[in-house]
Enzyme design. Structure first.
Site, PDB file in Angstrom:
ATOM      1  N   ARG A  84      11.581  75.437  18.696  1.00 36.78           N
ATOM      2  CA  ARG A  84      11.483  74.154  17.987  1.00 36.78           C
ATOM      3  C   ARG A  84      11.292  74.371  16.489  1.00 36.78           C
ATOM      4  O   ARG A  84      11.811  73.612  15.676  1.00 36.78           O
ATOM      5  CB  ARG A  84      10.341  73.320  18.576  1.00 36.78           C
ATOM      6  N   ASN A 115       4.482  62.905  14.715  1.00 40.15           N
ATOM      7  CA  ASN A 115       5.381  64.065  14.674  1.00 40.15           C
ATOM      8  C   ASN A 115       4.664  65.307  14.171  1.00 40.15           C
ATOM      9  O   ASN A 115       3.777  65.230  13.331  1.00 40.15           O
ATOM     10  CB  ASN A 115       6.584  63.764  13.775  1.00 40.15           C
ATOM     11  N   HIS A 132      -0.902  64.382  16.003  1.00 43.49           N
ATOM     12  CA  HIS A 132      -0.638  65.380  17.042  1.00 43.49           C
ATOM     13  C   HIS A 132      -0.510  66.796  16.482  1.00 43.49           C
ATOM     14  O   HIS A 132       0.086  67.661  17.121  1.00 43.49           O
ATOM     15  CB  HIS A 132       0.625  64.992  17.838  1.00 43.49           C
ATOM     16  N   CYS A 161      -4.736  87.530  17.710  1.00 46.26           N
ATOM     17  CA  CYS A 161      -5.582  87.340  16.529  1.00 46.26           C
ATOM     18  C   CYS A 161      -5.927  88.691  15.903  1.00 46.26           C
ATOM     19  O   CYS A 161      -6.273  89.635  16.610  1.00 46.26           O
ATOM     20  CB  CYS A 161      -6.850  86.614  16.949  1.00 46.26           C
ATOM     21  N   GLY A 201      10.491  54.249  14.795  1.00 49.77           N
ATOM     22  CA  GLY A 201      11.002  55.313  15.671  1.00 49.77           C
ATOM     23  C   GLY A 201      10.009  55.854  16.682  1.00 49.77           C
ATOM     24  O   GLY A 201       9.944  57.050  16.911  1.00 49.77           O
ATOM     25  N   THR A 202       9.228  54.966  17.264  1.00 57.38           N
ATOM     26  CA  THR A 202       8.316  55.420  18.322  1.00 57.38           C
ATOM     27  C   THR A 202       8.397  54.480  19.507  1.00 57.38           C
ATOM     28  O   THR A 202       8.532  53.263  19.338  1.00 57.38           O
ATOM     29  CB  THR A 202       6.859  55.527  17.823  1.00 57.38           C
ATOM     30  N   SER A 203       8.308  55.056  20.709  1.00 65.83           N
ATOM     31  CA  SER A 203       8.312  54.222  21.900  1.00 65.83           C
ATOM     32  C   SER A 203       6.935  53.565  22.071  1.00 65.83           C
ATOM     33  O   SER A 203       6.787  52.655  22.872  1.00 65.83           O
ATOM     34  CB  SER A 203       8.666  55.061  23.134  1.00 65.83           C
ATOM     35  N   ASN A 227      13.408  50.207  14.934  1.00 67.68           N
ATOM     36  CA  ASN A 227      13.775  51.044  16.081  1.00 67.68           C
ATOM     37  C   ASN A 227      15.213  50.724  16.459  1.00 67.68           C
ATOM     38  O   ASN A 227      15.721  49.656  16.130  1.00 67.68           O
ATOM     39  CB  ASN A 227      12.830  50.748  17.275  1.00 67.68           C
ATOM     40  N   VAL A 228      15.865  51.651  17.152  1.00 72.48           N
ATOM     41  CA  VAL A 228      17.220  51.366  17.604  1.00 72.48           C
ATOM     42  C   VAL A 228      17.245  50.407  18.791  1.00 72.48           C
ATOM     43  O   VAL A 228      18.272  49.834  19.108  1.00 72.48           O
ATOM     44  CB  VAL A 228      18.022  52.656  17.939  1.00 72.48           C
TER      45      VAL A 228
END
Ligand code: OAD
Ligand code: ZN
Length: 261
Positions: A84, A115, A132, A161, A201-203, A227-228
């Site tokens: 990612r 994000n 997050h 570490c 852009g968040t559900s 949002n879309v």
């Protein structure tokens, strides 16, 4: 505007006609909050979690994004986060991120994001609460020493570490874990004090993050959803703009330039 979501994004973009109640709010607002989710980074080529090509359609979150998963197979989880990171490093912020950063010319702007991709910061936003975590940071699960990426070798095996030999994990919030308290309460306060809270852009189905726009609403902020498609939050929103955030946010910036000139 009512049927805009049935048009193609190009038509929509040119026909965008913001409702007066909203432009009046824009004229008066001082503090604005952007509560963002994976959708704002979709146009940068980063997959969202839910929906058509969502990550959680292909993989089980509890097998990759939980502490148990990490302890069971640290190399696999580390490798997935490296993958990612590669995607994130190869991409750039998009027009939506840049528009939010530029709106700082007109407002006291706070970004409250779910994000972990760091794209708001790369676009130039200054005040950011990361609910997050951030994929660029890592820490030792035993002694809690923080490491940025350059301090770690870039192999796909989980690093150890340098102080105590413990396993190093990404500083992101996994399922079953608490959110960083300072980030959540900072974000919640900003939302409560805001004049307008944009939900982009968040559900808005993952809690406690999704409480943020609700706190804003309860304290009298004007909620604008971008949002879309409609979401669980649509019925709370004072105004919904359906289309891509990379098209709509620059449009709001243009509106601000006109209003302030
Ligand atoms: P989701 O994947 O749940 O939702 C993404 C939203 O973005 C959807 O509502 C899409 O309709 C919308 N969307 C997609 N493309 C868009 C575009 N170009 N413009 C505007 N909107 C668009 O992502 P999140 O809501 O961010 O948590 O998910 C919340 C949390 O769940 C994440 O932070 C992650 C995940 O599990 C953790 O990892 C702890
Ligand atoms: Zn350590």
């Amino acid at each position: 505007m009512g049927h805009a979501k049935f048009k193609t994004s190009v038509t929509f973009y040119f026909e965008m006609n913001l409702k007066k109640e909203f432009t009046d709010k824009l004229k008066e607002a001082k503090k604005i909050v952007f509560f963002t989710g994976a959708g704002i980074s979709a146009e940068s080529g980063i997959s969202t979690f839910r929906g058509k090509d969502g990550i959680w359609n292909k993989m089980k979150p509890e097998e990759l994004a939980s502490f148990n998963a990490f302890m069971k197979n640290p190399d696999l989880v580390w490798e997935w986060y490296q993958h990612r990171r590669d995607i994130i490093h190869k991409t750039s912020p998009n027009k939506g991120h840049y528009a939010i950063a530029e709106l700082e010319k007109y407002f006291d702007v706070t970004v409250v994001t779910q994000n972990i991709d760091n794209l708001h910061r790369r676009a130039g936003s200054k005040k950011i609460f990361e609910l997050h975590g951030n994929i660029e940071r890592n820490f030792c699960i035993d002694c809690k020493t923080f490491y940025d990426l350059v301090e770690l070798d870039s192999s796909n095996k989980v690093p150890n570490c340098k102080k105590c030999g413990g396993l190093i994990r990404p500083d992101v919030v996994w399922f079953g874990e608490f959110l960083p308290q300072d980030q959540f309460s900072g974000g919640e306060k900003a939302a409560e004090w805001s004049d307008i809270c944009f939900v982009v852009g968040t559900s808005a189905v993952v809690y406690p993050a999704a409480y943020i726009p609700m706190s804003a609403k309860r304290n009298g902020s004007y909620i604008v959803e971008i949002n879309v498609e409609p979401t669980d939050l649509s019925s709370y929103a004072d105004y919904s703009l359906f289309g891509k955030s990379g098209d709509i946010l620059p449009e709001i910036l243009t509106e601000m330039r006109t209003l302030k000139n």
